[in-house]
Design an enzyme around this catalytic site. Structure first.
Site, PDB file in Angstrom:
ATOM      1  N   ASP A 101       1.208  -7.429  10.626  1.00 25.60           N
ATOM      2  CA  ASP A 101      -0.215  -6.717  10.652  1.00 25.60           C
ATOM      3  C   ASP A 101      -0.850  -6.993   9.258  1.00 25.60           C
ATOM      4  OD1 ASP A 101      -1.960  -4.683  10.918  1.00 25.60           O
ATOM      5  OD2 ASP A 101      -0.489  -3.001  10.824  1.00 25.60           O
ATOM      6  N   GLU A 158       6.482  -5.546   2.040  1.00 28.94           N
ATOM      7  CA  GLU A 158       5.001  -5.121   1.747  1.00 28.94           C
ATOM      8  C   GLU A 158       4.901  -5.204   0.176  1.00 28.94           C
ATOM      9  OE1 GLU A 158       2.395  -3.220   2.923  1.00 28.94           O
ATOM     10  OE2 GLU A 158       1.568  -3.434   0.610  1.00 28.94           O
ATOM     11  N   TYR A 198       4.046  -6.875   6.190  1.00 26.69           N
ATOM     12  CA  TYR A 198       2.701  -6.221   5.938  1.00 26.69           C
ATOM     13  C   TYR A 198       3.127  -4.824   6.449  1.00 26.69           C
ATOM     14  CZ  TYR A 198       1.066 -10.911   5.624  1.00 26.69           C
ATOM     15  OH  TYR A 198       1.000 -12.399   5.820  1.00 26.69           O
ATOM     16  N   GLN A 229      -2.920   3.720   8.261  1.00 29.58           N
ATOM     17  CA  GLN A 229      -4.147   3.663   9.071  1.00 29.58           C
ATOM     18  C   GLN A 229      -5.427   4.558   9.141  1.00 29.58           C
ATOM     19  OE1 GLN A 229      -4.493   0.825  11.145  1.00 29.58           O
ATOM     20  NE2 GLN A 229      -2.526  -0.042  10.899  1.00 29.58           N
ATOM     21  N   CYS A 233      -6.797  -7.388  12.130  1.00 29.22           N
ATOM     22  CA  CYS A 233      -8.007  -6.348  11.832  1.00 29.22           C
ATOM     23  C   CYS A 233      -9.343  -7.575  11.715  1.00 29.22           C
ATOM     24  CB  CYS A 233      -8.169  -5.474  10.893  1.00 29.22           C
ATOM     25  SG  CYS A 233      -7.518  -6.386   9.325  1.00 29.22           S
TER      26      CYS A 233
END
Ligand code: SAH
Length: 454
Positions: free
Chosen positions: A384, A336, A315, A286, A411
């Site tokens: 995410d 991931e 994720y 991030q 996002c």
């Protein structure tokens, strides 16, 4: 008869801005035909010139302001606003937060969803927050320059103050650029696909202050790399690792596959929520550490873990969410796609002495299916995903597993709304107001936390 646009190119007239697009452009209308106008805010009366006319919309530019919005603030160099580094820079920060909240509200309304959206959580100092920069290097008049490409173009603009990056990173980019200049390293030439240095990437730990420099080169060969490494270390004593990344493709993707460590361990470490994380060049991390802690705190609080839960973190990146939740859950499963990030995640579990987390490498949608077949029944699912949101197959597998709670960190509000509809069709409900946390001040990006429960 076909209706022609009501304006023509180069036409000049006065108009009023009535809206702001999700990309931060002002909107004026002529007989219902929208004109998009950079650097113009709702309520402003402006003189404009039409620059581009297409069938259903056009673009114009402001020649003069007749009045200014009370939400307009002084910008630091208009290049930023126009180009996409900081497209909302001319809008006062409280109004930026309102704008982001309203974006989410509008998308929900369009989908006929009656879901509340909280006020966005903002930053006290909404500048110089980014812990990572990837800056193109080009040659202008015989000199190496660092800067950025204008939005939707290949126009390179040289700048040194990036406004939203950690100022130590700004300084490091200039210092590295000057070292490369001193050693006559040629800048990449996109058109000819020649030259050596394409990008300088810098990452800096918010707490650790460790700094990583990545030199992205077109070819494996970097003449005098030993001397260059020494010179960077001398110019920037805080640099703890230097990596050469080779990207020989003709592409807009910044990093190539191959890394060669020139100095240090090849990664940096930083802290988040009191845990330590190793971050490699290819791993996602991030970019706004101050806001990430607020984002995670909100997500954890809403997850309501008691210590007995099985959790899937899809994720999972380098494991920041999984590992932060680990001590409040029984068992965590992370998945991931980027193998380097999974390697970091596994190492991060060790560094922090956490043993109730399993990380898998692969596509989240495939692993959800695997886990569902293996009869894994998570109590809580945390997702995410990247901007494109969840694949239909992902939602399908989730519905087979029926987690009691889904914590959706997004996002991109438009894919979020689409995915919420997917869960709602199966009887899930959004049980808390959607919370925007502003990870990207001065830009139009929006991050949210949503809780779905059955
Ligand atoms: N939760 C982490 C990472 C979120 S970013 C954090 O907060 O730091 C999204 C991550 O999803 C990235 O690490 C990206 O590499 C990964 N990713 C993208 N597509 C994926 C897919 N189909 N399956 C699994 N991971 C994916």
């Amino acid at each position: 008869m076909k209706k022609l646009p009501p304006v023509i190119k180069n036409q000049e007239f006065d108009t009023e801005i009535i809206d702001l697009t999700y990309q931060g452009m002002g909107v004026a209308k002529v007989d219902g035909y929208p004109l998009f106008i950079e650097n113009a805010l709702p309520g402003e009366k402006v003189s404009i010139r039409v620059m581009k006319v297409s069938k259903n919309f056009g673009f114009a530019k402001v020649l003069a302001f007749r009045n200014e919005s009370p939400d307009r603030v002084e910008t630091k160099g208009s290049a930023y606003t126009q180009t996409g580094i900081a497209p909302l820079q001319h809008l006062a920060y409280p109004a930026q937060l309102k704008f982001k909240q309203a974006q989410v509200q509008e998308l929900l309304k369009k989908a006929h969803l009656d879901i509340e959206v909280s006020d966005a959580i903002g930053m006290e100092d909404p500048f110089h927050y980014r812990n990572k920069a990837q800056v193109p290097v080009r040659e202008i008049a015989g000199e190496l320059k660092t800067g950025f490409f204008k939005k939707n173009s290949h126009d390179f603009i040289a700048i040194e103050d990036f406004l939203i990056q950690d100022e130590e990173i700004d300084k490091a980019i200039v210092a590295v650029r000057d070292v490369l200049q001193r050693f006559h390293v040629e800048a990449y030439d996109e058109r000819a696909h020649k030259g050596i240095i394409r990008h300088i990437m810098v990452r800096r730990g918010h707490y650790s202050k460790q700094m990583m420099v990545v030199l992205v080169t077109r070819s494996k060969k970097l003449p005098m790399f030993t001397e260059i490494t020494a010179a960077i270390r001398e110019a920037l004593p805080d640099v703890t690792t230097i990596v050469q990344n080779t990207n020989s493709e003709k592409t807009n993707v910044i990093l190539g596959r191959e890394n060669k460590v020139l100095f240090g361990p090849g990664y940096i470490e930083d802290q988040l929520n009191g845990l330590t994380f190793r971050i490699s060049p290819h791993s996602f991390y991030q970019i706004n550490p101050v806001q990430t802690e607020k984002l995670y705190a909100a997500a954890f609080e809403r997850a309501g873990l008691t210590g007995n839960e099985t959790v899937i973190d899809a994720y999972s990146g380098i494991g920041t969410i999984s590992l932060s939740m680990a001590k409040h859950a029984r068992q965590i499963y992370g998945v991931e796609l980027v193998s380097e990030a999974v390697k970091d995640a596994k190492e991060n579990a060790k560094i922090n002495d956490i043993d109730n987390v399993r990380f898998e490498t692969g596509m989240a949608e495939n692993w959800m299916e695997n886990w569902s077949h293996a009869n894994l029944r998570p109590d809580v699912l945390v997702v995410d995903p990247p901007r494109k949101g969840l694949e239909p197959a992902f939602i399908e597998s989730t519905l087979k597993m029926q987690p009691k709670k889904v914590v959706y960190i997004s996002c991109n509000p438009s894919t979020l709304v689409r995915d919420i509809e997917g869960f709602m069709a199966d009887g899930y409900k959004v049980t808390k107001p959607i919370l925007p946390v502003d990870q990207f001040p001065q830009t139009t990006h929006i991050e949210t936390v949503t809780i779905l429960e059955k």
